[in-house]
Enzyme design. Structure first.
Site, short mmCIF file in Angstrom:
data_model
loop_
_atom_site.label_atom_id
_atom_site.label_comp_id
_atom_site.label_asym_id
_atom_site.label_seq_id
_atom_site.Cartn_x
_atom_site.Cartn_y
_atom_site.Cartn_z
N ARG A 1 0.79 -1.23 0.00
CA ARG A 1 0.00 0.00 0.00
C ARG A 1 0.83 1.28 0.00
O ARG A 1 0.30 2.38 -0.08
CB ARG A 1 -0.96 -0.01 1.20
CG ARG A 1 -2.16 -0.91 0.95
CD ARG A 1 -2.97 -1.12 2.21
NE ARG A 1 -2.29 -2.02 3.14
CZ ARG A 1 -2.68 -2.23 4.39
NH1 ARG A 1 -3.71 -1.57 4.88
NH2 ARG A 1 -2.03 -3.08 5.17
N ASN B 1 -5.30 -5.45 20.50
CA ASN B 1 -3.93 -5.93 20.59
C ASN B 1 -3.06 -5.05 19.71
O ASN B 1 -3.31 -4.87 18.53
CB ASN B 1 -3.88 -7.37 20.07
CG ASN B 1 -2.45 -7.88 19.95
OD1 ASN B 1 -1.60 -7.55 20.77
ND2 ASN B 1 -2.21 -8.69 18.93
N LYS C 1 31.29 28.50 -2.28
CA LYS C 1 31.59 27.07 -2.36
C LYS C 1 33.06 26.83 -2.11
O LYS C 1 33.90 27.56 -2.64
CB LYS C 1 31.23 26.54 -3.76
CG LYS C 1 31.36 25.04 -3.89
CD LYS C 1 31.86 24.60 -5.27
CE LYS C 1 33.36 24.81 -5.42
NZ LYS C 1 33.91 24.20 -6.62
N TYR D 1 36.39 28.09 -13.15
CA TYR D 1 36.23 26.91 -14.01
C TYR D 1 36.43 27.30 -15.46
O TYR D 1 35.81 28.25 -15.95
CB TYR D 1 34.81 26.38 -13.78
CG TYR D 1 34.48 25.08 -14.48
CD1 TYR D 1 35.30 23.97 -14.36
CD2 TYR D 1 33.31 24.97 -15.22
CE1 TYR D 1 34.96 22.77 -14.97
CE2 TYR D 1 32.96 23.77 -15.84
CZ TYR D 1 33.79 22.68 -15.71
OH TYR D 1 33.47 21.50 -16.31
N SER E 1 32.87 46.53 -7.25
CA SER E 1 31.69 45.81 -7.72
C SER E 1 31.85 45.31 -9.15
O SER E 1 32.62 45.88 -9.94
CB SER E 1 30.47 46.73 -7.68
OG SER E 1 30.20 47.07 -6.34
C1 UD1 Z 1 -1.51 -8.09 13.86
C2 UD1 Z 1 -2.11 -8.87 15.03
C3 UD1 Z 1 -3.33 -8.12 15.56
C4 UD1 Z 1 -2.96 -6.72 15.95
C5 UD1 Z 1 -2.29 -6.01 14.80
C6 UD1 Z 1 -1.72 -4.70 15.26
C7 UD1 Z 1 -1.66 -11.20 14.51
C8 UD1 Z 1 -2.21 -12.46 14.00
N1 UD1 Z 1 -2.49 -10.16 14.55
O1 UD1 Z 1 -2.49 -8.11 12.85
O2 UD1 Z 1 -3.87 -8.81 16.68
O3 UD1 Z 1 -4.13 -6.01 16.34
O4 UD1 Z 1 -1.17 -6.79 14.29
O5 UD1 Z 1 -1.28 -3.97 14.14
O6 UD1 Z 1 -0.51 -11.15 14.90
N2 UD1 Z 1 4.70 -10.06 9.47
C9 UD1 Z 1 5.80 -10.81 9.12
N3 UD1 Z 1 5.62 -12.04 8.60
C10 UD1 Z 1 4.39 -12.58 8.44
C11 UD1 Z 1 3.29 -11.80 8.79
C12 UD1 Z 1 3.46 -10.56 9.31
O7 UD1 Z 1 6.93 -10.36 9.26
O8 UD1 Z 1 4.32 -13.70 7.97
C13 UD1 Z 1 4.90 -8.72 10.03
C14 UD1 Z 1 4.37 -7.64 9.11
O9 UD1 Z 1 5.40 -7.14 8.29
C15 UD1 Z 1 3.89 -6.58 10.07
C16 UD1 Z 1 3.52 -7.37 11.31
O10 UD1 Z 1 4.16 -8.61 11.20
O11 UD1 Z 1 4.90 -5.68 10.41
C17 UD1 Z 1 2.03 -7.53 11.49
O12 UD1 Z 1 1.51 -8.26 10.43
P1 UD1 Z 1 0.10 -7.94 9.81
O13 UD1 Z 1 -0.19 -8.92 8.76
O14 UD1 Z 1 -0.01 -6.52 9.46
O15 UD1 Z 1 -0.83 -8.26 11.06
P2 UD1 Z 1 -2.25 -7.68 11.32
O16 UD1 Z 1 -3.22 -8.41 10.48
O17 UD1 Z 1 -2.23 -6.22 11.24
#
Ligand code: UD1
Ligand code: CA
Length: 457
Positions: free
Chosen positions: A15, A166, A348, A384, A402
């Site tokens: 996004r 969360n 400069k 230059y 000047s």
């Molecule tokens: C997650 C939480 C959700 C919380 C929210 C807060 C879970 C299942 N859910 O949801 O409870 O409210 O964050 O923003 O954890 N990422 C990885 N590898 C993966 C998946 C994700 O590195 O396989 C990283 C993403 O880059 C991101 C973060 O983990 O930085 C969160 O992942 P995202 O898919 O955005 O979780 P949410 O659905 O937002």
């Protein structure tokens, strides 16, 4: 037995609509991920692991000077799966802290409180939001004890009505976390291994799950698009502005101040609106920066005043100077004390000695200017020849009339005077008047041409 921080950073950042991986987008001039890493290191961890995926090589290259453990998550199977990738280096008895590469403003004290609460079990950062849409909800029992986290996509109407969410930040004891992660499954709406499912596991073992709140809600805000990035940028700038004001800096409008780097300031520094500072900047006591200046990697001496609309890059300015308005100081400019640089002057790779003045419409490049020199309006050092650069030397106390061109390499002796309008191609001796000028004449009886009348057709 130490603190192991796991930073989740495998998101693709679709996004953002960008060629740059999301976590490398800058906030206050620093990549998002670097903010998180800096916060992590402030907790004195034994190790920091970064779970990376999309654009991984670019991310690693950008943060190559930081000593972290890079863990690749080749398939993005969920937050639980991501944490699992780093678990081989976690021992029983370690404290594990999970952070997010795209949630940059989390504060050290919130995380410290989280770790303190997690001892012997599990703790998470939760928050009450007016609009909890999109977040996992914290489900509590009748006594207010946390039971589980339900993701929005898996939630019933009733659970969706819960406003406690969360944030994702979690801390847990290493051995227990491994046990809970090992039995995760992906039988949910998104077909992912949810980190959040460990909460129900912990509860089923009789472990009490504790929660801590952020000091301010901006701490838990993540970046998914450029609009959110811009919102966090203002939060971050406001934090820096507040800190500077409390340190004694006057900001004429803290909402129109941008610092994209490191600033150190003396006493009674004053910064007007629209100033953009980047890189490493040192401002001495009583420095005044006028509105709309752009300053990068500069050292400005005490008592110096910078007028409106100056651009200063890679320059050292001594004490009690007057710069601008509308001056440009380019890299390797070194001004001594009490120097005046006026409007539409570009300098400069030049040194300018104490008390010298270059006040109007001049270009001074590859030049050393002595002390108490006066460079008249419209003076140009012709440094230059189309192929090579040459130096100009102007001795102490010289006066350059000047509209003079100093064709380098050339030396103007100390105390020399150069007549206005001169093109100086050879060295000018000290204490003498040197000029190159066509002799002035008057043509008696000369008439201005008159417009010839067009014949009508
Ligand atoms: C997650 C939480 C959700 C919380 C929210 C807060 C879970 C299942 N859910 O949801 O409870 O409210 O964050 O923003 O954890 N990422 C990885 N590898 C993966 C998946 C994700 O590195 O396989 C990283 C993403 O880059 C991101 C973060 O983990 O930085 C969160 O992942 P995202 O898919 O955005 O979780 P949410 O659905 O937002
Ligand atoms: Ca998210």
């Amino acid at each position: 037995m130490g603190l192991k921080v796991i930073i989740l950073a495998a998101g693709s950042g679709t996004r953002m609509h960008s060629d740059l991986p999301k976590i490398l987008h800058p906030l206050g001039g620093i990549p998002l991920l670097e903010h998180v890493v800096t916060t992590a290191f402030a907790l004195n961890p034994e190790k920091v692991h970064i779970v990376y995926g999309h654009g991984g090589e670019q991310v690693r290259a950008r943060l190559k000077d930081i000593h972290v453990d890079w863990v690749e998550q080749s398939e993005r199977l969920g937050t639980g799966h991501a944490v699992q990738q780093a678990m081989p280096s976690v021992a029983t008895g370690d404290m594990v802290l999970v952070l997010y590469g795209d949630v940059p403003l989390i504060e050290v004290r919130t995380l410290q409180a989280l770790i303190d609460e997690a001892h012997g079990g599990l703790a998470l950062v939760s928050a009450e939001l007016q609009d909890p849409t999109g977040y996992g909800r914290i489900v509590r029992d009748g006594q207010g004890k946390v039971q589980c986290i339900v993701e929005e996509k898996d939630a019933s109407e009733q659970v969706r009505a819960i406003r406690e969410i969360n944030t994702g930040f979690l801390a847990a004891e290493g051995g227990a976390l491994r046990r809970w992660l090992d039995v995760l499954d992906n039988g949910n709406a998104q077909g992912e291994y949810y980190l959040t499912d460990v909460i129900a596991r912990a509860v089923s073992e009789g472990v009490e799950v504790r929660t801590v709140g952020p000091r301010v809600n901006e701490e838990i805000l993540g970046v998914n698009n450029r609009l959110q990035l811009a919102v966090l940028e203002r939060c971050y700038q406001r934090r820096q502005a507040n800190r500077l004001m409390l340190q004694g800096v006057t900001l004429h409008d803290p909402d129109r101040f941008d610092l994209r780097g490191e600033l150190s300031t003396g006493r009674d520094v004053e910064i007007d609106v629209g100033v953009v500072l980047s890189g490493r900047i040192v401002l001495g006591d009583k420095v005044v920066i006028g509105p709309y200046c752009v300053i990068r990697d500069a050292h400005i001496g005490s008592g110096t005043r910078i007028g409106a609309h100056c651009v200063i890059d890679g320059a050292t300015v001594g004490p009690d100077c007057r710069i601008g308005p509308f001056a440009r100081l380019r890299p390797e400019t070194d001004l001594a004390g009490n120097v005046h640089i006026g409007n539409f002057v570009e300098i400069k790779k030049s040194e300018v000695g104490i008390g010298s003045k270059i006040n109007h419409l001049s270009y001074v490049g590859d030049t050393s200017v002595g002390c108490d020199v006066n460079v008249g309006a419209g003076t140009i050092t012709c440094n230059y020849d189309g192929a090579n650069k040459y130096r100009t030397e102007i001795g102490d106390g010289a006066f350059i009339g000047s509209d003079t061109q100093l064709v380098a390499p050339v030396k103007i002796g100390a105390g020399a005077t150069i007549g206005a309008g001169s093109t100086i191609t050879r060295d000018a001796p000290p204490d003498e008047l040197t000029l190159s000028r066509v002799k002035q004449e008057t043509r008696k009886g000369w008439k201005r041409p008159v417009k010839t009348k067009k014949r009508e057709v």
